[in-house]
Structure formats: structure tokens, C-alpha cells
Design a protein around this motif. Structure first.
Motif, PDB file in Angstrom:
ATOM      1  N   ASP A   1      -8.179  -1.831 -10.202  1.00  0.00           N
ATOM      2  CA  ASP A   1      -8.223  -1.383  -8.821  1.00  0.00           C
ATOM      3  C   ASP A   1      -9.489  -0.558  -8.613  1.00  0.00           C
ATOM      4  O   ASP A   1      -9.602   0.573  -9.099  1.00  0.00           O
ATOM      5  CB  ASP A   1      -6.987  -0.530  -8.517  1.00  0.00           C
ATOM      6  CG  ASP A   1      -6.892  -0.119  -7.062  1.00  0.00           C
ATOM      7  OD1 ASP A   1      -7.868  -0.331  -6.314  1.00  0.00           O
ATOM      8  OD2 ASP A   1      -5.842   0.427  -6.670  1.00  0.00           O
TER       9      ASP A   1
ATOM     10  N   SER B   1       0.834  -1.210   0.000  1.00  0.00           N
ATOM     11  CA  SER B   1       0.000   0.000   0.000  1.00  0.00           C
ATOM     12  C   SER B   1       0.864   1.253   0.000  1.00  0.00           C
ATOM     13  O   SER B   1       0.577   2.227  -0.710  1.00  0.00           O
ATOM     14  CB  SER B   1      -0.919   0.001   1.225  1.00  0.00           C
ATOM     15  OG  SER B   1      -1.815  -1.084   1.185  1.00  0.00           O
TER      16      SER B   1
ATOM     17  N   GLU C   1     -10.445   1.078  -6.227  1.00  0.00           N
ATOM     18  CA  GLU C   1     -10.207   2.332  -5.520  1.00  0.00           C
ATOM     19  C   GLU C   1      -9.756   3.435  -6.474  1.00  0.00           C
ATOM     20  O   GLU C   1      -9.748   4.616  -6.111  1.00  0.00           O
ATOM     21  CB  GLU C   1      -9.153   2.129  -4.424  1.00  0.00           C
ATOM     22  CG  GLU C   1      -9.612   1.212  -3.298  1.00  0.00           C
ATOM     23  CD  GLU C   1      -8.593   1.133  -2.173  1.00  0.00           C
ATOM     24  OE1 GLU C   1      -7.567   1.852  -2.250  1.00  0.00           O
ATOM     25  OE2 GLU C   1      -8.826   0.369  -1.220  1.00  0.00           O
ATOM     26  N   LYS C   2      -9.360   3.040  -7.691  1.00  0.00           N
ATOM     27  CA  LYS C   2      -8.870   4.020  -8.657  1.00  0.00           C
ATOM     28  C   LYS C   2      -9.862   4.270  -9.787  1.00  0.00           C
ATOM     29  O   LYS C   2      -9.930   5.388 -10.313  1.00  0.00           O
ATOM     30  CB  LYS C   2      -7.533   3.558  -9.238  1.00  0.00           C
ATOM     31  CG  LYS C   2      -6.425   3.392  -8.209  1.00  0.00           C
ATOM     32  CD  LYS C   2      -6.055   4.712  -7.552  1.00  0.00           C
ATOM     33  CE  LYS C   2      -4.911   4.544  -6.553  1.00  0.00           C
ATOM     34  NZ  LYS C   2      -4.581   5.822  -5.869  1.00  0.00           N
TER      35      LYS C   2
ATOM     36  N   LYS D   1      -9.181  -9.527 -14.025  1.00  0.00           N
ATOM     37  CA  LYS D   1      -8.308  -9.027 -12.970  1.00  0.00           C
ATOM     38  C   LYS D   1      -7.279  -8.042 -13.510  1.00  0.00           C
ATOM     39  O   LYS D   1      -6.794  -7.172 -12.766  1.00  0.00           O
ATOM     40  CB  LYS D   1      -7.581 -10.188 -12.285  1.00  0.00           C
ATOM     41  CG  LYS D   1      -8.496 -11.093 -11.466  1.00  0.00           C
ATOM     42  CD  LYS D   1      -7.681 -12.175 -10.756  1.00  0.00           C
ATOM     43  CE  LYS D   1      -8.584 -13.047  -9.893  1.00  0.00           C
ATOM     44  NZ  LYS D   1      -7.813 -14.110  -9.188  1.00  0.00           N
ATOM     45  N   GLU D   2      -6.937  -8.169 -14.807  1.00  0.00           N
ATOM     46  CA  GLU D   2      -5.883  -7.335 -15.352  1.00  0.00           C
ATOM     47  C   GLU D   2      -6.026  -7.185 -16.851  1.00  0.00           C
ATOM     48  O   GLU D   2      -6.760  -7.931 -17.511  1.00  0.00           O
ATOM     49  CB  GLU D   2      -4.511  -7.929 -15.011  1.00  0.00           C
ATOM     50  CG  GLU D   2      -4.274  -9.303 -15.605  1.00  0.00           C
ATOM     51  CD  GLU D   2      -2.977  -9.968 -15.155  1.00  0.00           C
ATOM     52  OE1 GLU D   2      -2.468  -9.588 -14.075  1.00  0.00           O
ATOM     53  OE2 GLU D   2      -2.488 -10.842 -15.871  1.00  0.00           O
TER      54      GLU D   2
ATOM     55  N   THR E   1      -3.397  -3.960 -13.181  1.00  0.00           N
ATOM     56  CA  THR E   1      -4.288  -4.712 -12.308  1.00  0.00           C
ATOM     57  C   THR E   1      -5.457  -3.803 -11.923  1.00  0.00           C
ATOM     58  O   THR E   1      -5.254  -2.726 -11.349  1.00  0.00           O
ATOM     59  CB  THR E   1      -3.552  -5.185 -11.049  1.00  0.00           C
ATOM     60  OG1 THR E   1      -2.440  -6.010 -11.426  1.00  0.00           O
ATOM     61  CG2 THR E   1      -4.476  -6.002 -10.160  1.00  0.00           C
TER      62      THR E   1
ATOM     63  N   LYS F   1       2.541   1.645  -3.563  1.00  0.00           N
ATOM     64  CA  LYS F   1       1.594   2.104  -4.584  1.00  0.00           C
ATOM     65  C   LYS F   1       1.225   3.571  -4.382  1.00  0.00           C
ATOM     66  O   LYS F   1       1.092   4.333  -5.347  1.00  0.00           O
ATOM     67  CB  LYS F   1       0.333   1.232  -4.565  1.00  0.00           C
ATOM     68  CG  LYS F   1       0.522  -0.116  -5.227  1.00  0.00           C
ATOM     69  CD  LYS F   1      -0.778  -0.909  -5.263  1.00  0.00           C
ATOM     70  CE  LYS F   1      -0.571  -2.250  -5.979  1.00  0.00           C
ATOM     71  NZ  LYS F   1      -1.810  -3.059  -5.988  1.00  0.00           N
TER      72      LYS F   1
END
Length: 573
Positions: A541, A111, A543-544, A500-501, A539, A114
Motif C-alpha cells: 500500500d 476504506s 499510502e502506508k 502486489k503482495e 498487500t 481498513k
């Protein structure tokens, strides 16, 4: 004879006391699985010695990596090459440990990394966290094994360094759970004339001799008698095996004795990164370049300043000039005390000091290793600093006509089988400067297999200039072709829900990728760069980016000559 026996006894006692007892209290193994090695400390590599252990991870990624001792994480790096994702821990013992080619960090560390990558808008990053941020206990999980960076397969690269100097030491001084009861293997003997007057079986050239034997006892095969006149040195091809493993590892020590008198010893206890390039003088560089095999010398070239050499007598070089038959022994050992001996005899032939030899034309271009040297024509100049050569050379040069794609003649500087320790400066005049394309021009190296390598180049008036790390063939060229972006399964408007990616392949045909800039919905996105496979990986995310909605990806990729490609794609995730 009495003196020789005393020297031999002293040597035996030295060997017994010189082998270190393993420390079994400072560190534990950095993996929770049985420890098996694919490479050990000091192993021979291209342009460097291996600075740690490569520990197998049972052919998979994701194994728990633990702190080998308590301490704090003082450095974190993420790179598309080198160690890839790596952690550095400093310990109260005065040592530091390094964990490389990781797949991912523990959640807390991941974390933090990143957050910093998004802050700096860069996948490539080096972080020096505060000493109190990541305190770790011995045995605590800090990461998971992987295959990142320049790794050739899943494994953990593990190092132990002296904290005050960052000098790596042999991790096998510490008890990490490896078992080795196998003696090293000796495969081949090499004999080298040290100068132009030395004769080996009547010829002034190196000679390779096949070796026979096993289980620690080796001799030369049924070849003609070895006779030497003048100064000569020896070398061997050798490797070590470790119990429960099939990988060929390096040996810990190599010794040369002639008539029971020690002349040379090399011990892989520790070395600094600044001296690692001396491997190119420690090995037979020409044989490595031609045949891709390592022959280790048991003598030292004049400008080889590697610190691992011990007990040198005349740098391991012996003068054969007395009509006697000499017994030569080369002893190789692993760090657990298993050793093998190659023993053979050499007939010494007195030198013929009355014979005269006419100097060759190339001797007019002698370049001493201890001085700065230069060579210049109207079209090129080469400046070689003092200390760049390991031995004196007789420099050769040849100019060949340009062919398709070349903007100058092809300039052959000596030969690519002679190593340089320091960079030389090459200045080269193109025959043609294309209008408006001067910034795209560069110096290109062409190896014997016709592979092109771009050299980072600049301009000095009408001359291209660059630092080169090797001799060989060079010419002026140009790079106007932008990188290629190849989406892997991406199409305009594709639905990637549940994925996932996403992956995108980026390649460049000459000067190489300089940077890439990925944006999703106008904001920088973390695409990890797998350089060895030329793949960008994102990947997903939540949160993004918002799930269950449409997004827009833009990607800008530039090479080192600022040729730029752009890619745009909408997708749903």
C-alpha cells in the motif's frame, strides 16, 4: 377405517397448505449471475445446521455482490475463520440479509474498514457503523465474492434473518431465481431400539436397511422381513438435488406416518443459532462420527428441543406390540413441493414381559439426561450439567497407562460417539509437574485416529481444569514449542518492486495461534490472516509505505501457551 381416511385426508390438505408460496417482491438475488446452489438452508453440518444458502460463483472470486434490498449496513466483520469478510444489511421489511466469505468490500466500505483496522491494529474486527453511514439501494454493488474465512471454495454465503431476533429464515421462501423440479433421493433406512427391551429382528441394536427406487417412489431392498418388538424409531439418509446442479442439498421437510397416521414432522422454516447444536441429537451422531454420513432421525430424543419439529405424537416413537403388520411411510420434500416416499411394512411382535434381564455392571453408572451428573476418581472428576445429555446414558470410564509425551494417565470418558449439548467440566491431576513449566501444561484430547486437540485449560491447585465439548480420551500434556514462521520466497534484502503482495506461512503444532504482530518500519501493518491455509498476506500500500525504498519487516507470533517466535527481514519495494 373411516377415522384413518379422515386423518389421511387432513394430512394431505395440511401438506398442500403448509408449503409456502414464494415471495417475489421483497428481495432480488444477491449476485448478477445465474443462481446455482452448492448448499441450501438447514443442510446438515458438523455441530450445526446451515443457516443460509451457498451460492456458486462459477468457480472464481470477484463476482459483483449486490444488496438484495434497500437498507443500511449495520454490521461489518472481518475474521480469519467463520464468514471471513461479511456484511450485514437491515431492511425496512423487518428482515436483514447477510453476505459472507467475501473477497473484498466496495471501495467506500473497504476504506472505512481498513481505517478502523489500522486504528485498532487488528485484522480481526467487528464494526457497527452509524445507520446513516452506508445507506444502500437494492441492486447496488456492495462487495465482490471471495473465499475468505472457513470457506471451502469460492462462493457467496447468503442469509435472510428476522431483524428483531437475528433468527435466520429459509431464503427459499423468496424468489431468488432458483429452479427445482427434481424429487429428493432416499438412500438408506435406519431402525433404532428406543430402550434396552426393544428387539429389532430379535436383536437389541440399531439396524440399517438398503433402499431401492427412484423418481419419488422408494421401498426397502430384498432383505429379510423386518420385525420389531417394543418401542422403536426410524431414520433415513436423504438429500435433494436442484436443477442444473450436482451438489447434494438438504431436504425441506421430513414426515413419518404409520398406518397413515402422522407421528412426526420436521420443517426447515427457521431456527435460532442457540438451538443449532441440537443437530447432534437430530442426527445419528454415532454413525456420523464413525462413517461421516448423516442419518436424520424421524423421532425425537428426550432432551432434543429443536423448534423445527411439528405434529409430534409420542415424539415419533411407536410401540410395536400387537401382532399386526404395520405400513410405515417416510415422506421427504423440498421447498418447491417435489417429494419422495419410502414405504415398507413392519411385523409387530408382542413383548415377552416374562423374560428377565440381569442389569449390566455399567447400569450402576446411569446418568439421567434431566439431572446434573458427575463422576470422580482420585485422579479425575467430570461434572455434566443438566441438559447436556440428549438421553439417559450408562457412563463408562477406563484408565490406561501413560505413554511418551503424556504427563498423566490416559482417561477414557464414556465414548466420543455420545454427544454433549453443553460443556462438561473436566478436572485432571497430572502425574508430573515439570519445574518452571506449569504455565505450559494443558489438557489434550486424543481421538480414535490419534489426533491431538489442545483444550483451553487452567489450574485449580494441583489439578488442570477445562470445559470439554465431547467425551473421549484425555490426558495432561505440555506445549513448549513456539509457532513456526515460514517466509514464502522471502530472503534477507530481497527486492519486491513490482510485486502486489507478500506471503508468510505461520503454523503451530498444538495449542494454536493466539496472536501475530507485524510491523513494517516500526509501524503496524495490515497482514490478512487466511486461517484455513495458515497464510499471512500483506498487500503493498503506497499510502502506508514509500515505494522505491528499503524497508524492514518484523513479525512476532505467539501460540495459546505464550510460546513466541520472531522473524526479521529487510526488503525493497
Amino acid at each position: 377405517m373411516f377415522i384413518i381416511r379422515i386423518l389421511a385426508l387432513n394430512l394431505l390438505l395440511f401438506n398442500l397448505s403448509d408449503r409456502p408460496a414464494k415471495n417475489n417482491t421483497t428481495f432480488i438475488a444477491p449476485l448478477k449471475i445465474p443462481i446455482s446452489l452448492s448448499a441450501d438452508f438447514g443442510e446438515l453440518r458438523s455441530d450445526h445446521f446451515h443457516s443460509g444458502l451457498d451460492i456458486k460463483t462459477q468457480g472464481v472470486t470477484g463476482k459483483e455482490v449486490v444488496a438484495a434490498a434497500s437498507g443500511y449496513i449495520y454490521r461489518i466483520t472481518v475474521s480469519p475463520g467463520g464468514f471471513g469478510k461479511a456484511l450485514y444489511i437491515r431492511h425496512p421489511s423487518g428482515y436483514s440479509t447477510v453476505y459472507g466469505h467475501l473477497g473484498k468490500f466496495s471501495q467506500e466500505i473497504d476504506s472505512y474498514v481498513k481505517e478502523q483496522q489500522y486504528l485498532k491494529k487488528s485484522f480481526l474486527i467487528t464494526l457497527m457503523p452509524p445507520t446513516d453511514l452506508f445507506q444502500v439501494k437494492q441492486g447496488e454493488v456492495i462487495a465482490y465474492s471471495g473465499n475468505s474465512g472457513s470457506s471451502g471454495g469460492p462462493h457467496l454465503h447468503f442469509e435472510i434473518r428476522k431483524s428483531d431476533s437475528e433468527i435466520p429464515v429459509n431464503p427459499m421462501f423468496f424468489e431468488l431465481g432458483t429452479v427445482d423440479n427434481i424429487r429428493p433421493v432416499i438412500e438408506k433406512l435406519a431402525i433404532y431400539p428406543v430402550n434396552r427391551n426393544t428387539l429389532i429382528n430379535s436383536h437389541n441394536r440399531k439396524r440399517f436397511v438398503n433402499v431401492t427406487g427412484s423418481n419419488g417412489k422408494y421401498s426397502i431392498a430384498a432383505d429379510p422381513e423386518i420385525s420389531i418388538s417394543g418401542e422403536a424409531g426410524f431414520g433415513i439418509r436423504t438429500y435433494d438435488l436442484i436443477d442444473e446442479g450436482t451438489n447434494r442439498c438438504g431436504v425441506y421437510s421430513t414426515e413419518l406416518l404409520i398406518d397413515s397416521i402422522p407421528l412426526y414432522k420436521n420443517m426447515m422454516d427457521a431456527f435460532s443459532f442457540d438451538e443449532s447444536r441440537y443437530i447432534n441429537s437430530h442426527i445419528d451422531y454415532e454413525t456420523y462420527q464413525r462413517d461421516h454420513i448423516f442419518i436424520e432421525r424421524t423421532y425425537v430424543l428426550p432432551n432434543d428441543r429443536l423448534s423445527t419439529y411439528k405434529n409430534l405424537v409420542n415424539k415419533g416413537v411407536f410401540l410395536f406390540d400387537d401382532s399386526r403388520v404395520h405400513t410405515v411411510e417416510i415422506i421427504v420434500s423440498d421447498i418447491d413441493g417435489n417429494r419422495s416416499v419410502l414405504s415398507f411394512r413392519v411385523r409387530s411382535v408382542p413383548m415377552d414381559n416374562t423374560a428377565s434381564r440381569k442389569p449390566s455392571e455399567e447400569e450402576n453408572n446411569m446418568m439421567p439426561y434431566s439431572k446434573s451428573n458427575s463422576f470422580e476418581t482420585e485422579k479425575i472428576s467430570v461434572s455434566i450439567p443438566s441438559g447436556a445429555l440428549y438421553d439417559t446414558i450408562y457412563f463408562t470410564y477406563r484408565e490406561s497407562a501413560r505413554t511418551k509425551g503424556m504427563l498423566s494417565s490416559l482417561h477414557s470418558l464414556h465414548n466420543e460417539h455420545t454427544p454433549l449439548h453443553k460443556p462438561a467440566t473436566l478436572t485432571l491431576k497430572p502425574d508430573t509437574i515439570l519445574p518452571g513449566k506449569k504455565s505450559k501444561m494443558l489438557i489434550i484430547r486424543l481421538d480414535e485416529g490419534w489426533k491431538k486437540t489442545a483444550i483451553n485449560s487452567g489450574w485449580d491447585g494441583d489439578y488442570l481444569t477445562a470445559e470439554i465439548r465431547s467425551f473421549g480420551n484425555y490426558y495432561a500434556g505440555i506445549d513448549t514449542i513456539p509457532p513456526e514462521i515460514s517466509p514464502k520466497g522471502l530472503t534477507q534484502g530481497i527486492n519486491l518492486s513490482g510485486r502486489k503482495e507478500m506471503k508468510i506461512r505461520i503454523t503451530d503444532d498444538l495449542s494454536g495461534i493466539n496472536y501475530y504482530e507485524p510491523l513494517i518500519d516500526g509501524k503496524w501493518a495490515l497482514f490478512e490472516y487466511d486461517q484455513k491455509n495458515n497464510i499471512l498476506v500483506y498487500t503493498f500500500d503506497p499510502e502506508k509505505i514509500q515505494q522505491g525504498s528499503k524497508h524492514n519487516l518484523t513479525l512476532r507470533v505467539a501460540d495459546n501457551k505464550n510460546n513466541i517466535s520472531n522473524y526479521n527481514c529487510s526488503f525493497t519495494w
